[in-house]
Design a protein around this motif. Structure first.
Motif, short mmCIF file in Angstrom:
data_model
loop_
_atom_site.label_atom_id
_atom_site.label_comp_id
_atom_site.label_asym_id
_atom_site.label_seq_id
_atom_site.Cartn_x
_atom_site.Cartn_y
_atom_site.Cartn_z
N LEU A 171 -2.53 -12.63 -5.24
CA LEU A 171 -2.47 -13.19 -3.89
C LEU A 171 -3.80 -12.99 -3.18
CD1 LEU A 171 1.05 -11.82 -2.84
CD2 LEU A 171 0.49 -14.19 -3.40
N ASN A 172 -4.19 -13.98 -2.43
CA ASN A 172 -5.44 -13.88 -1.66
C ASN A 172 -5.33 -12.76 -0.63
OD1 ASN A 172 -6.57 -16.04 -3.02
ND2 ASN A 172 -5.82 -17.54 -1.54
N GLY A 173 -6.30 -11.85 -0.63
CA GLY A 173 -6.32 -10.75 0.33
C GLY A 173 -5.50 -9.54 -0.06
N VAL A 174 -4.98 -9.55 -1.30
CA VAL A 174 -4.16 -8.41 -1.75
C VAL A 174 -4.85 -7.74 -2.93
CG1 VAL A 174 -1.95 -7.68 -2.74
CG2 VAL A 174 -2.01 -9.45 -0.97
N GLY A 175 -5.18 -6.47 -2.75
CA GLY A 175 -5.75 -5.69 -3.84
C GLY A 175 -4.68 -4.83 -4.47
N GLU A 176 -5.12 -3.90 -5.31
CA GLU A 176 -4.15 -3.07 -6.03
C GLU A 176 -3.38 -2.16 -5.08
OE1 GLU A 176 -3.93 -0.04 -9.87
OE2 GLU A 176 -5.80 -1.08 -9.36
N LYS A 177 -4.05 -1.58 -4.09
CA LYS A 177 -3.38 -0.67 -3.16
C LYS A 177 -2.32 -1.40 -2.33
CE LYS A 177 -7.09 2.74 -2.65
NZ LYS A 177 -8.01 3.42 -1.70
N LYS A 178 -2.69 -2.56 -1.80
CA LYS A 178 -1.75 -3.30 -0.96
C LYS A 178 -0.58 -3.83 -1.80
CE LYS A 178 -3.52 -5.36 2.49
NZ LYS A 178 -4.23 -6.30 3.40
N ALA A 179 -0.86 -4.23 -3.04
CA ALA A 179 0.20 -4.70 -3.95
C ALA A 179 1.18 -3.58 -4.22
CB ALA A 179 -0.41 -5.22 -5.25
N GLN A 180 0.67 -2.35 -4.39
CA GLN A 180 1.54 -1.21 -4.65
C GLN A 180 2.41 -0.90 -3.43
OE1 GLN A 180 1.92 0.47 -7.68
NE2 GLN A 180 3.71 1.20 -6.52
N LYS A 181 1.85 -1.07 -2.23
CA LYS A 181 2.62 -0.83 -1.02
C LYS A 181 3.77 -1.86 -0.89
CE LYS A 181 -1.05 1.36 1.71
NZ LYS A 181 -1.90 1.27 2.92
N ILE A 182 3.51 -3.06 -1.33
CA ILE A 182 4.56 -4.10 -1.31
C ILE A 182 5.69 -3.71 -2.27
CG2 ILE A 182 5.10 -6.50 -1.88
CD1 ILE A 182 2.28 -7.24 -0.95
N LEU A 183 5.32 -3.21 -3.45
CA LEU A 183 6.33 -2.77 -4.42
C LEU A 183 7.12 -1.58 -3.90
CD1 LEU A 183 4.40 -3.02 -7.84
CD2 LEU A 183 6.10 -4.60 -6.92
N ASP A 184 6.42 -0.65 -3.23
CA ASP A 184 7.09 0.53 -2.69
C ASP A 184 8.10 0.13 -1.61
OD1 ASP A 184 5.58 2.10 -4.35
OD2 ASP A 184 4.06 2.61 -2.83
N TYR A 185 7.69 -0.80 -0.74
CA TYR A 185 8.60 -1.26 0.32
C TYR A 185 9.84 -1.93 -0.30
CZ TYR A 185 10.39 -3.71 4.41
OH TYR A 185 11.22 -4.17 5.42
N ARG A 186 9.60 -2.73 -1.32
CA ARG A 186 10.71 -3.43 -1.98
C ARG A 186 11.72 -2.44 -2.56
NH1 ARG A 186 8.90 -7.36 -6.64
NH2 ARG A 186 9.00 -5.49 -7.95
N GLN A 187 11.21 -1.39 -3.18
CA GLN A 187 12.08 -0.39 -3.80
C GLN A 187 12.83 0.42 -2.73
OE1 GLN A 187 10.02 2.22 -6.48
NE2 GLN A 187 11.88 3.23 -7.17
N GLN A 188 12.16 0.76 -1.66
CA GLN A 188 12.76 1.59 -0.62
C GLN A 188 13.82 0.84 0.20
OE1 GLN A 188 9.38 2.94 1.66
NE2 GLN A 188 8.50 4.11 -0.05
N HIS A 189 13.64 -0.46 0.37
CA HIS A 189 14.53 -1.22 1.24
C HIS A 189 15.44 -2.20 0.49
CE1 HIS A 189 11.31 0.18 3.92
NE2 HIS A 189 12.22 0.13 4.90
N GLY A 190 15.46 -2.05 -0.83
CA GLY A 190 16.36 -2.92 -1.61
C GLY A 190 15.93 -4.37 -1.65
N GLY A 191 14.65 -4.63 -1.53
CA GLY A 191 14.13 -6.00 -1.62
C GLY A 191 13.78 -6.58 -0.26
N PHE A 192 13.15 -7.75 -0.29
CA PHE A 192 12.78 -8.47 0.92
C PHE A 192 13.87 -9.48 1.27
CE2 PHE A 192 8.79 -6.87 -0.67
CZ PHE A 192 8.05 -6.58 0.47
N LYS A 193 14.32 -9.45 2.50
CA LYS A 193 15.33 -10.42 2.96
C LYS A 193 14.67 -11.72 3.39
CE LYS A 193 18.52 -7.27 2.44
NZ LYS A 193 17.64 -6.16 2.02
#
Length: 218
Positions: A171-193
């Motif tokens: 994704l444009n503007g997404v590096g490894e750190k930001k991508a990992q934060k997206i994965l962490d949020y998905r795991q913590q909140h049961g996915g994106f609504k």
């Protein structure tokens, strides 16, 4: 005259018997002859029905296999009306029209779509807004092409709930750190609504969200 009378007197018993025999024979064979005529009549009638049925079937097949005519417009080398077979597709019409022109947007045309008689196919050029037409079949064709284009665009987006780390990094503007934060949020909140949930991910503000919104889906 005397001779006839003499013959009658001499042989009348034999003549009467002979006439009776002839009459009996005629009575015996006449019904058989009539029945034979009736059977033959039935056979001829059945043959006529079978012949008419066969002829009707052949006619129906001939109609169902009749050719159809399709009008192709826009970014093809030789636009116009073409005679096509019922089992052919949009791609066959384009080929018959000399193929797509260099500036055509083939992603907005369903090459596998079945043909119908009097169908109008419009091939847009890249970046073109498809013109509005009063022709019902053209509007229908354009609508199908637009739906296919939207579906294709949706397919190209990255799904926030199924994407891997490597896919998110594309994704444009997404590096490894930001991508990992997206994965962490998905795991913590049961996915994106909804994609708006990206705003809740640490490090993604309003500006970053606007940049990502068109690239992702849920």
């Amino acid at each position: 005259m005397e001779n006839i009378k003499f013959i009658w007197e001499e042989h009348k018993n034999k003549i009467i018997i002979g006439l009776l025999i002839v009459g009996i024979v005629c009575c015996l064979f006449m019904p058989s002859y009539k029945q034979s005529d009736l059977d033959e009549s039935k056979f001829n009638f059945s043959s006529t029905i079978e012949s008419n049925t066969t002829s009707s079937t052949v006619t129906e097949q001939s109609v169902s296999n009749s050719d159809l005519y399709v009008d192709i417009k826009g970014a093809v080398n030789h636009p116009g009306a073409y005679k096509m077979d019922p089992n052919q597709r949009v791609g066959d019409v384009i080929q018959k029209a000399g193929g797509l022109s260099k500036n055509s947007d083939c992603n907005r045309v369903n090459l596998a779509q079945k043909l119908t008689d009097q169908m109008v196919i419009y091939v847009p050029i890249k970046g073109e807004t498809i013109p509005i037409s009063n022709d019902v079949s053209l509007n229908s064709s354009i609508q199908d092409q637009s739906n296919n284009s939207n579906a294709s665009n949706e397919t190209n987006k990255i799904n926030l709930n199924t994407a891997t780390l490597e896919q998110l990094k594309q994704l444009n503007g997404v590096g490894e750190k930001k991508a990992q934060k997206i994965l962490d949020y998905r795991q913590q909140h049961g996915g994106f609504k909804a994609i708006d949930d990206l705003k809740n991910v640490d490090g993604i503000g309003e500006k970053s969200f606007q940049n990502l919104a068109s690239q992702v889906c849920v």
